[in-house]
Scaffold this motif. Structure first.
Motif, PDB file in Angstrom:
ATOM      1  N   ALA A  15       8.962  47.996  92.091  1.00 34.43           N
ATOM      2  CA  ALA A  15       9.266  46.543  92.581  1.00 34.43           C
ATOM      3  C   ALA A  15       8.790  45.470  91.630  1.00 34.43           C
ATOM      4  N   THR A  16       8.182  45.892  90.565  1.00 32.77           N
ATOM      5  CA  THR A  16       7.580  44.841  89.565  1.00 32.77           C
ATOM      6  C   THR A  16       8.539  44.452  88.401  1.00 32.77           C
ATOM      7  N   VAL A  17       8.848  43.304  88.194  1.00 34.43           N
ATOM      8  CA  VAL A  17       9.921  43.037  87.049  1.00 34.43           C
ATOM      9  C   VAL A  17       9.101  42.451  86.013  1.00 34.43           C
ATOM     10  N   PHE A  18       9.560  42.778  84.750  1.00 38.72           N
ATOM     11  CA  PHE A  18       8.963  42.330  83.694  1.00 38.72           C
ATOM     12  C   PHE A  18      10.004  41.603  82.938  1.00 38.72           C
ATOM     13  N   GLY A  19      10.038  40.496  82.336  1.00 35.51           N
ATOM     14  CA  GLY A  19      10.817  39.808  81.634  1.00 35.51           C
ATOM     15  C   GLY A  19      11.799  39.150  82.576  1.00 35.51           C
ATOM     16  N   GLY A  20      13.115  38.569  82.459  1.00 38.41           N
ATOM     17  CA  GLY A  20      14.276  38.093  83.106  1.00 38.41           C
ATOM     18  C   GLY A  20      13.646  36.653  83.368  1.00 38.41           C
ATOM     19  N   PRO A  21      13.521  36.165  84.615  1.00 38.82           N
ATOM     20  CA  PRO A  21      13.321  34.966  85.048  1.00 38.82           C
ATOM     21  C   PRO A  21      11.891  34.692  85.162  1.00 38.82           C
ATOM     22  N   ASN A  22      11.104  35.596  84.493  1.00 34.95           N
ATOM     23  CA  ASN A  22       9.375  35.095  84.243  1.00 34.95           C
ATOM     24  C   ASN A  22       9.365  33.999  82.980  1.00 34.95           C
ATOM     25  N   PRO A  23       8.579  32.991  83.331  1.00 28.91           N
ATOM     26  CA  PRO A  23       8.689  32.103  82.458  1.00 28.91           C
ATOM     27  C   PRO A  23       7.782  32.390  80.944  1.00 28.91           C
ATOM     28  N   THR A  24       7.181  33.313  80.918  1.00 27.41           N
ATOM     29  CA  THR A  24       6.377  33.839  79.665  1.00 27.41           C
ATOM     30  C   THR A  24       7.373  34.224  78.659  1.00 27.41           C
ATOM     31  N   THR A  25       6.760  34.390  77.525  1.00 29.46           N
ATOM     32  CA  THR A  25       7.739  34.947  76.229  1.00 29.46           C
ATOM     33  C   THR A  25       7.891  36.296  76.339  1.00 29.46           C
ATOM     34  N   PRO A  26       8.856  36.954  75.840  1.00 30.69           N
ATOM     35  CA  PRO A  26       8.740  38.309  75.722  1.00 30.69           C
ATOM     36  C   PRO A  26       7.689  39.239  75.345  1.00 30.69           C
ATOM     37  N   GLY A  27       6.867  38.204  74.295  1.00 30.32           N
ATOM     38  CA  GLY A  27       5.605  39.258  73.796  1.00 30.32           C
ATOM     39  C   GLY A  27       4.472  39.250  74.856  1.00 30.32           C
ATOM     40  N   GLN A  28       4.281  38.027  75.637  1.00 34.28           N
ATOM     41  CA  GLN A  28       3.660  38.272  76.605  1.00 34.28           C
ATOM     42  C   GLN A  28       3.894  38.923  77.717  1.00 34.28           C
ATOM     43  N   GLN A  29       5.133  39.006  78.000  1.00 33.12           N
ATOM     44  CA  GLN A  29       5.791  40.199  79.081  1.00 33.12           C
ATOM     45  C   GLN A  29       5.308  41.498  78.626  1.00 33.12           C
ATOM     46  N   VAL A  30       5.611  41.802  77.596  1.00 32.95           N
ATOM     47  CA  VAL A  30       5.215  43.052  76.886  1.00 32.95           C
ATOM     48  C   VAL A  30       3.864  43.344  76.884  1.00 32.95           C
ATOM     49  N   LYS A  31       2.779  42.431  76.848  1.00 32.83           N
ATOM     50  CA  LYS A  31       1.348  42.742  76.852  1.00 32.83           C
ATOM     51  C   LYS A  31       1.144  43.129  78.463  1.00 32.83           C
ATOM     52  N   LEU A  32       1.689  42.078  79.559  1.00 31.46           N
ATOM     53  CA  LEU A  32       1.608  42.366  80.726  1.00 31.46           C
ATOM     54  C   LEU A  32       1.948  43.913  80.937  1.00 31.46           C
ATOM     55  N   LEU A  33       3.129  44.271  80.341  1.00 28.57           N
ATOM     56  CA  LEU A  33       3.677  45.537  80.838  1.00 28.57           C
ATOM     57  C   LEU A  33       2.512  46.828  80.232  1.00 28.57           C
ATOM     58  N   VAL A  34       2.078  46.528  79.024  1.00 26.15           N
ATOM     59  CA  VAL A  34       1.282  47.471  78.544  1.00 26.15           C
ATOM     60  C   VAL A  34      -0.076  47.681  79.393  1.00 26.15           C
ATOM     61  N   ASP A  35      -0.639  46.459  79.527  1.00 26.61           N
ATOM     62  CA  ASP A  35      -1.765  46.300  80.539  1.00 26.61           C
ATOM     63  C   ASP A  35      -1.482  47.188  82.022  1.00 26.61           C
ATOM     64  N   ALA A  36      -0.183  47.014  82.366  1.00 21.37           N
ATOM     65  CA  ALA A  36       0.075  47.757  83.798  1.00 21.37           C
ATOM     66  C   ALA A  36       0.063  49.307  83.420  1.00 21.37           C
ATOM     67  N   LEU A  37       0.791  49.421  82.074  1.00 17.47           N
ATOM     68  CA  LEU A  37       0.712  51.065  81.827  1.00 17.47           C
ATOM     69  C   LEU A  37      -0.661  51.707  81.864  1.00 17.47           C
ATOM     70  N   ILE A  38      -1.457  51.116  81.151  1.00 19.76           N
ATOM     71  CA  ILE A  38      -2.869  51.506  80.956  1.00 19.76           C
ATOM     72  C   ILE A  38      -3.692  51.203  82.301  1.00 19.76           C
ATOM     73  N   ALA A  39      -3.448  50.568  83.053  1.00 16.97           N
ATOM     74  CA  ALA A  39      -4.002  50.621  84.550  1.00 16.97           C
ATOM     75  C   ALA A  39      -3.685  51.835  85.400  1.00 16.97           C
ATOM     76  N   ALA A  40      -2.284  52.096  85.163  1.00 20.62           N
ATOM     77  CA  ALA A  40      -1.566  53.189  85.973  1.00 20.62           C
ATOM     78  C   ALA A  40      -2.134  54.710  85.218  1.00 20.62           C
ATOM     79  N   GLY A  41      -3.070  54.515  84.188  1.00 21.11           N
ATOM     80  CA  GLY A  41      -3.355  55.908  83.682  1.00 21.11           C
ATOM     81  C   GLY A  41      -2.498  56.393  82.457  1.00 21.11           C
ATOM     82  N   VAL A  42      -1.534  55.644  82.236  1.00 17.57           N
ATOM     83  CA  VAL A  42      -0.681  56.155  81.144  1.00 17.57           C
ATOM     84  C   VAL A  42      -0.938  56.017  79.779  1.00 17.57           C
ATOM     85  N   ARG A  43      -1.192  57.328  78.779  1.00 14.75           N
ATOM     86  CA  ARG A  43      -1.460  57.231  77.609  1.00 14.75           C
ATOM     87  C   ARG A  43      -0.431  56.743  76.669  1.00 14.75           C
ATOM     88  N   LEU A  44      -0.795  55.521  76.124  1.00 12.57           N
ATOM     89  CA  LEU A  44       0.340  54.799  75.346  1.00 12.57           C
ATOM     90  C   LEU A  44       0.487  55.372  73.757  1.00 12.57           C
TER      91      LEU A  44
END
Length: 227
Positions: A7-36
């Motif tokens: 249910a979590t949306v990255f990008g789209g109507p979010n006001p931050t830039t794509p680069g910031q959204q990617v960082k948020l997504l990477v942080d979320a992946l790491i927090a979920a235990g995914v090896r990047l």
């Protein structure tokens, strides 16, 4: 446009830039235990896509990223081989890390970080860099030429490819060198655009997949001579 995980949306109507959204997504992946792996570029491309990229969870997203990275690596390997073969035809070398810049390019090129293709600028009449004219990103170069190399995928972005050919022609004319375009097997629209811009005498093509290069101005070989 968006990357949605559960249910979590990255990008789209979010006001931050794509680069910031990617960082948020990477942080979320790491927090979920995914090896990047090296997924930043893929995530950035997906988050800018016109289509949405929905995933049920982070594990599914990680699997899709791994698959996309493998496809990209295979595509890069094919492109590297194509460029190496093109260099042999015109006695050139690959621009990204393939050797020193040609003498004429000193002061007129930039090498982006990460092994990307050089950006080459036109030369003005007074000998200075023309920063008002569009530069060109090149694949191969030598003391007498500058070139781009591509396969059938270029046909999918034919207007961009035609623009690059025109930029190549302008840059080469300013330095008094030859513009060359290598349009691989299947790149039919790209071949025609290249011929229209730089001429058949400067456009190389393949008559079979991974076959030898020939100039468009040369006769088409008979079927008995094809590999």
């Amino acid at each position: 446009m968006t990357i949605t995980v559960g249910a979590t949306v990255f990008g789209g109507p979010n006001p931050t830039t794509p680069g910031q959204q990617v960082k948020l997504l990477v942080d979320a992946l790491i927090a979920a235990g995914v090896r990047l792996g090296s997924y930043g570029n893929i995530l950035a491309r997906w988050i800018k896509d016109v289509a949405d990229h929905p995933f049920p969870d982070y594990a599914a997203l990680a699997a899709a990223l791994a698959g996309a990275e493998a496809v990209g690596a295979q595509r890069n390997a094919v492109g590297d081989r194509r460029e190496a073969d093109a260099c042999k035809v015109v006695n050139a070398w690959v621009g990204r890390g393939g050797g020193p810049a040609p003498a004429w390019a000193v002061g007129f090129h930039d090498l982006p970080p990460g092994g990307q293709d050089p950006t080459v600028w036109a030369r003005q009449a007074d000998g200075s860099r023309n920063v008002k004219a569009a530069p060109v990103k090149v694949d191969i170069w030598a003391e007498d030429l500058l070139g781009i190399v591509g396969g059938g995928a270029k046909d999918g972005r034919i207007n961009d490819f035609a623009r690059v050919c025109e930029e190549l022609r302008i840059v080469c004319a300013s330095h008094g060198i030859r513009p060359v375009v290598f349009a691989g097997f299947g790149a039919n629209d790209s071949r025609d655009r290249a011929v229209a811009v730089v001429g058949a005498q400067n456009t190389y093509v393949q008559d079979v997949n991974d076959g030898p290069w020939r100039l468009m101005s040369d006769p088409v070989p008979s079927s008995s001579t094809l590999p």
